[in-house]
Design a protein around this motif. Structure first.
Motif, PDB file in Angstrom:
ATOM      1  N   ASP A 118       0.882  -1.160   0.000  1.00  0.00           N
ATOM      2  CA  ASP A 118       0.000   0.000   0.000  1.00  0.00           C
ATOM      3  C   ASP A 118       0.924   1.214   0.000  1.00  0.00           C
ATOM      4  OD1 ASP A 118      -1.562   2.195   0.625  1.00  0.00           O
ATOM      5  OD2 ASP A 118      -2.712   1.180   2.189  1.00  0.00           O
ATOM      6  N   VAL A 119       0.961   1.944  -1.118  1.00  0.00           N
ATOM      7  CA  VAL A 119       1.956   3.005  -1.265  1.00  0.00           C
ATOM      8  C   VAL A 119       1.735   4.187  -0.329  1.00  0.00           C
ATOM      9  CG1 VAL A 119       2.490   2.399  -3.651  1.00  0.00           C
ATOM     10  CG2 VAL A 119       0.710   4.102  -3.172  1.00  0.00           C
ATOM     11  N   SER A 120       0.587   4.252   0.325  1.00  0.00           N
ATOM     12  CA  SER A 120       0.362   5.337   1.283  1.00  0.00           C
ATOM     13  C   SER A 120       0.986   5.043   2.639  1.00  0.00           C
ATOM     14  CB  SER A 120      -1.143   5.586   1.454  1.00  0.00           C
ATOM     15  OG  SER A 120      -1.778   4.491   2.087  1.00  0.00           O
ATOM     16  N   ASP A 121       1.526   3.826   2.812  1.00  0.00           N
ATOM     17  CA  ASP A 121       2.129   3.382   4.072  1.00  0.00           C
ATOM     18  C   ASP A 121       3.647   3.343   3.893  1.00  0.00           C
ATOM     19  OD1 ASP A 121       3.259   1.792   6.142  1.00  0.00           O
ATOM     20  OD2 ASP A 121       1.347   0.787   6.465  1.00  0.00           O
ATOM     21  N   GLU A 122       4.362   4.244   4.566  1.00  0.00           N
ATOM     22  CA  GLU A 122       5.799   4.350   4.332  1.00  0.00           C
ATOM     23  C   GLU A 122       6.544   3.077   4.685  1.00  0.00           C
ATOM     24  OE1 GLU A 122       9.594   7.334   4.726  1.00  0.00           O
ATOM     25  OE2 GLU A 122       7.868   7.693   6.043  1.00  0.00           O
ATOM     26  N   SER A 123       6.143   2.399   5.739  1.00  0.00           N
ATOM     27  CA  SER A 123       6.857   1.180   6.118  1.00  0.00           C
ATOM     28  C   SER A 123       6.737   0.118   5.023  1.00  0.00           C
ATOM     29  CB  SER A 123       6.330   0.634   7.449  1.00  0.00           C
ATOM     30  OG  SER A 123       4.967   0.232   7.346  1.00  0.00           O
ATOM     31  N   GLN A 124       5.574   0.066   4.370  1.00  0.00           N
ATOM     32  CA  GLN A 124       5.396  -0.897   3.288  1.00  0.00           C
ATOM     33  C   GLN A 124       6.196  -0.501   2.052  1.00  0.00           C
ATOM     34  OE1 GLN A 124       1.407  -2.353   2.454  1.00  0.00           O
ATOM     35  NE2 GLN A 124       0.697  -1.753   4.496  1.00  0.00           N
ATOM     36  N   VAL A 125       6.269   0.800   1.769  1.00  0.00           N
ATOM     37  CA  VAL A 125       7.053   1.263   0.626  1.00  0.00           C
ATOM     38  C   VAL A 125       8.532   0.984   0.849  1.00  0.00           C
ATOM     39  CG1 VAL A 125       7.765   3.282  -0.712  1.00  0.00           C
ATOM     40  CG2 VAL A 125       5.378   3.026  -0.017  1.00  0.00           C
ATOM     41  N   GLU A 126       9.019   1.271   2.044  1.00  0.00           N
ATOM     42  CA  GLU A 126      10.426   1.006   2.371  1.00  0.00           C
ATOM     43  C   GLU A 126      10.733  -0.476   2.193  1.00  0.00           C
ATOM     44  OE1 GLU A 126      13.767  -0.407   4.475  1.00  0.00           O
ATOM     45  OE2 GLU A 126      11.727  -0.803   5.158  1.00  0.00           O
ATOM     46  N   ALA A 127       9.815  -1.325   2.672  1.00  0.00           N
ATOM     47  CA  ALA A 127      10.017  -2.769   2.552  1.00  0.00           C
ATOM     48  C   ALA A 127       9.987  -3.212   1.095  1.00  0.00           C
ATOM     49  CB  ALA A 127       8.950  -3.512   3.352  1.00  0.00           C
ATOM     50  N   LEU A 128       9.106  -2.606   0.296  1.00  0.00           N
ATOM     51  CA  LEU A 128       9.005  -2.942  -1.125  1.00  0.00           C
ATOM     52  C   LEU A 128      10.324  -2.677  -1.842  1.00  0.00           C
ATOM     53  CD1 LEU A 128       7.513  -3.516  -3.822  1.00  0.00           C
ATOM     54  CD2 LEU A 128       6.749  -1.117  -3.774  1.00  0.00           C
ATOM     55  N   VAL A 129      10.882  -1.505  -1.638  1.00  0.00           N
ATOM     56  CA  VAL A 129      12.134  -1.149  -2.316  1.00  0.00           C
ATOM     57  C   VAL A 129      13.283  -1.989  -1.783  1.00  0.00           C
ATOM     58  CG1 VAL A 129      13.777   0.706  -2.778  1.00  0.00           C
ATOM     59  CG2 VAL A 129      11.317   1.185  -2.818  1.00  0.00           C
ATOM     60  N   ARG A 130      13.322  -2.170  -0.473  1.00  0.00           N
ATOM     61  CA  ARG A 130      14.403  -2.974   0.123  1.00  0.00           C
ATOM     62  C   ARG A 130      14.367  -4.404  -0.395  1.00  0.00           C
ATOM     63  NH1 ARG A 130      13.467  -5.852   4.345  1.00  0.00           N
ATOM     64  NH2 ARG A 130      11.891  -4.410   5.156  1.00  0.00           N
ATOM     65  N   GLN A 131      13.183  -5.009  -0.442  1.00  0.00           N
ATOM     66  CA  GLN A 131      13.070  -6.387  -0.918  1.00  0.00           C
ATOM     67  C   GLN A 131      13.410  -6.498  -2.407  1.00  0.00           C
ATOM     68  OE1 GLN A 131       9.234  -8.107   0.249  1.00  0.00           O
ATOM     69  NE2 GLN A 131       9.385  -7.025   2.210  1.00  0.00           N
ATOM     70  N   THR A 132      13.070  -5.469  -3.166  1.00  0.00           N
ATOM     71  CA  THR A 132      13.428  -5.462  -4.590  1.00  0.00           C
ATOM     72  C   THR A 132      14.940  -5.491  -4.763  1.00  0.00           C
ATOM     73  OG1 THR A 132      11.413  -4.270  -5.216  1.00  0.00           O
ATOM     74  CG2 THR A 132      13.284  -4.135  -6.730  1.00  0.00           C
ATOM     75  N   VAL A 133      15.637  -4.636  -4.019  1.00  0.00           N
ATOM     76  CA  VAL A 133      17.094  -4.567  -4.113  1.00  0.00           C
ATOM     77  C   VAL A 133      17.734  -5.838  -3.571  1.00  0.00           C
ATOM     78  CG1 VAL A 133      19.144  -3.320  -3.343  1.00  0.00           C
ATOM     79  CG2 VAL A 133      17.109  -2.051  -4.053  1.00  0.00           C
ATOM     80  N   GLU A 134      17.197  -6.374  -2.480  1.00  0.00           N
ATOM     81  CA  GLU A 134      17.737  -7.623  -1.929  1.00  0.00           C
ATOM     82  C   GLU A 134      17.613  -8.765  -2.926  1.00  0.00           C
ATOM     83  OE1 GLU A 134      16.880  -6.795   2.843  1.00  0.00           O
ATOM     84  OE2 GLU A 134      15.573  -8.142   1.699  1.00  0.00           O
ATOM     85  N   ALA A 135      16.506  -8.786  -3.656  1.00  0.00           N
ATOM     86  CA  ALA A 135      16.261  -9.879  -4.602  1.00  0.00           C
ATOM     87  C   ALA A 135      17.094  -9.758  -5.869  1.00  0.00           C
ATOM     88  CB  ALA A 135      14.779  -9.928  -4.963  1.00  0.00           C
ATOM     89  N   HIS A 136      17.302  -8.509  -6.331  1.00  0.00           N
ATOM     90  CA  HIS A 136      17.920  -8.324  -7.646  1.00  0.00           C
ATOM     91  C   HIS A 136      19.235  -7.545  -7.640  1.00  0.00           C
ATOM     92  CE1 HIS A 136      14.444 -10.059  -9.611  1.00  0.00           C
ATOM     93  NE2 HIS A 136      13.649  -9.228  -8.958  1.00  0.00           N
ATOM     94  N   GLY A 137      19.627  -6.998  -6.495  1.00  0.00           N
ATOM     95  CA  GLY A 137      20.907  -6.323  -6.407  1.00  0.00           C
ATOM     96  C   GLY A 137      20.883  -4.840  -6.695  1.00  0.00           C
ATOM     97  N   ARG A 138      19.815  -4.347  -7.352  1.00  0.00           N
ATOM     98  CA  ARG A 138      19.736  -2.930  -7.677  1.00  0.00           C
ATOM     99  C   ARG A 138      18.317  -2.596  -8.141  1.00  0.00           C
ATOM    100  NH1 ARG A 138      23.357  -0.653 -10.293  1.00  0.00           N
ATOM    101  NH2 ARG A 138      22.158   0.864 -11.485  1.00  0.00           N
ATOM    102  N   LEU A 139      18.091  -1.328  -8.439  1.00  0.00           N
ATOM    103  CA  LEU A 139      16.829  -0.864  -9.007  1.00  0.00           C
ATOM    104  C   LEU A 139      17.159   0.115 -10.119  1.00  0.00           C
ATOM    105  CD1 LEU A 139      13.717  -0.581  -8.988  1.00  0.00           C
ATOM    106  CD2 LEU A 139      13.981   1.227  -7.276  1.00  0.00           C
ATOM    107  N   ASP A 140      16.795  -0.245 -11.350  1.00  0.00           N
ATOM    108  CA  ASP A 140      17.121   0.601 -12.501  1.00  0.00           C
ATOM    109  C   ASP A 140      16.002   1.563 -12.872  1.00  0.00           C
ATOM    110  OD1 ASP A 140      19.776  -0.514 -13.391  1.00  0.00           O
ATOM    111  OD2 ASP A 140      18.577  -2.350 -13.405  1.00  0.00           O
ATOM    112  N   CYS A 141      14.760   1.099 -12.800  1.00  0.00           N
ATOM    113  CA  CYS A 141      13.617   1.924 -13.198  1.00  0.00           C
ATOM    114  C   CYS A 141      12.443   1.651 -12.259  1.00  0.00           C
ATOM    115  CB  CYS A 141      13.160   1.611 -14.628  1.00  0.00           C
ATOM    116  SG  CYS A 141      14.447   1.681 -15.877  1.00  0.00           S
ATOM    117  N   ALA A 142      11.655   2.685 -12.031  1.00  0.00           N
ATOM    118  CA  ALA A 142      10.431   2.514 -11.248  1.00  0.00           C
ATOM    119  C   ALA A 142       9.309   3.269 -11.938  1.00  0.00           C
ATOM    120  CB  ALA A 142      10.615   3.021  -9.828  1.00  0.00           C
TER     121      ALA A 142
END
Length: 265
Positions: free
Chosen positions: A63-87
């Motif tokens: 839920d993008v209105s919840d900062e803790s969920q957004v932080e977890a989303l980005v962190r898990q993306t980077v943990e899974a793939h090593g980086r984030l190129d586009c959003a």
């Protein structure tokens, strides 16, 4: 080589409509796609569709209105793939109450602004942090706005104001991060065949089939091209903004609306 070969792309609001079309298109072009949305089942279905076509994808609920969920989303993306190129920050929802401003409640304001403007800011905040921390540094952000955000639209509540805010946030971010290797642009969408449009039509017509069909015809007549857009057409614009083909483009509001706003700009 495909346009996004081995790139890591995050799509919020990826379970339906423009987000779904974009997730499929990014994957088709070789991206490792993270699909995010509030609804799990439709989001997982998009992932299955991508994998069935030979692509790589995973779903992370947020839920993008919840900062803790957004932080977890980005962190898990980077943990899974090593980086984030586009959003592609595309999550959104039509307010549950359409009508003139005096009929709105504080909850209507909060719900609309929290998803459309606060959500975009929170996503950018954590995506930028990830992009600045990675090596090589940098990336691309595309935020979804609406032609409603180019000016006030009677009867749509706080939606136009929130979407105008997205455009301003995008321009601010573009100026702040251009020299740090991060481009930020806005997709300004017109009317597209999406569940969100279906919901808005149903709200305005009370779900009456005849009235809904008539309203759709009115919408088509209002569009110079004479039709409602396909979600894939909006997705194609988002892909271009994220691609190297737009490498000198930042702070731009790309209007994709079949010509609706052409008389106003």
């Amino acid at each position: 080589m495909r346009m996004f070969e081995n790139k890591v792309v995050l799509v919020t609001g990826g379970s339906s409509g423009i987000g779904r079309a974009a997730a499929l298109a990014f994957a088709q072009e070789g991206a490792r796609v993270v699909v995010s949305a509030r609804r799990v089942d439709p989001g997982e279905e998009v992932v299955r569709e991508i994998r069935a076509r030979g692509g790589e994808a995973r779903f992370i609920r947020c839920d993008v209105s919840d900062e803790s969920q957004v932080e977890a989303l980005v962190r898990q993306t980077v943990e899974a793939h090593g980086r984030l190129d586009c959003a592609f920050n595309n999550a959104g929802a039509m307010g549950r109450h359409l009508g003139p401003l005096h009929s709105q409640e504080l909850t209507d304001f909060d719900e609309t602004v929290n998803v459309h403007m606060r959500g975009v800011w929170l996503c950018m905040k954590h995506e930028v942090r990830a992009m600045l921390a990675q090596s090589p540094r940098g990336g691309v952000l595309v935020n979804t706005s609406s032609v409603a955000g180019l000016g006030g639209v009677g009867g749509q509540g706080f939606y136009p104001a929130a979407k105008a805010g997205v455009i301003a946030l995008t321009k601010t971010a573009a100026q702040e991060y251009a020299r740090l290797g991060i481009r930020v642009n806005t997709l300004v969408a017109g009317s597209f065949e999406t569940p969100m449009l279906d919901g808005a039509v149903d709200q305005l017509t009370g779900g009456d089939a005849g009235a809904s069909a008539a309203l759709r015809e009115q919408i088509k007549q209002f569009i110079p091209m004479g039709r409602i857009g396909d979600a894939s057409e909006a997705a194609a614009a988002a892909l271009w903004l994220c691609s190297e083909a737009s490498s000198f483009v930042t702070g731009h509001s790309m209007i994709v609306d079949g010509g609706v706003s052409s008389l106003l700009r």
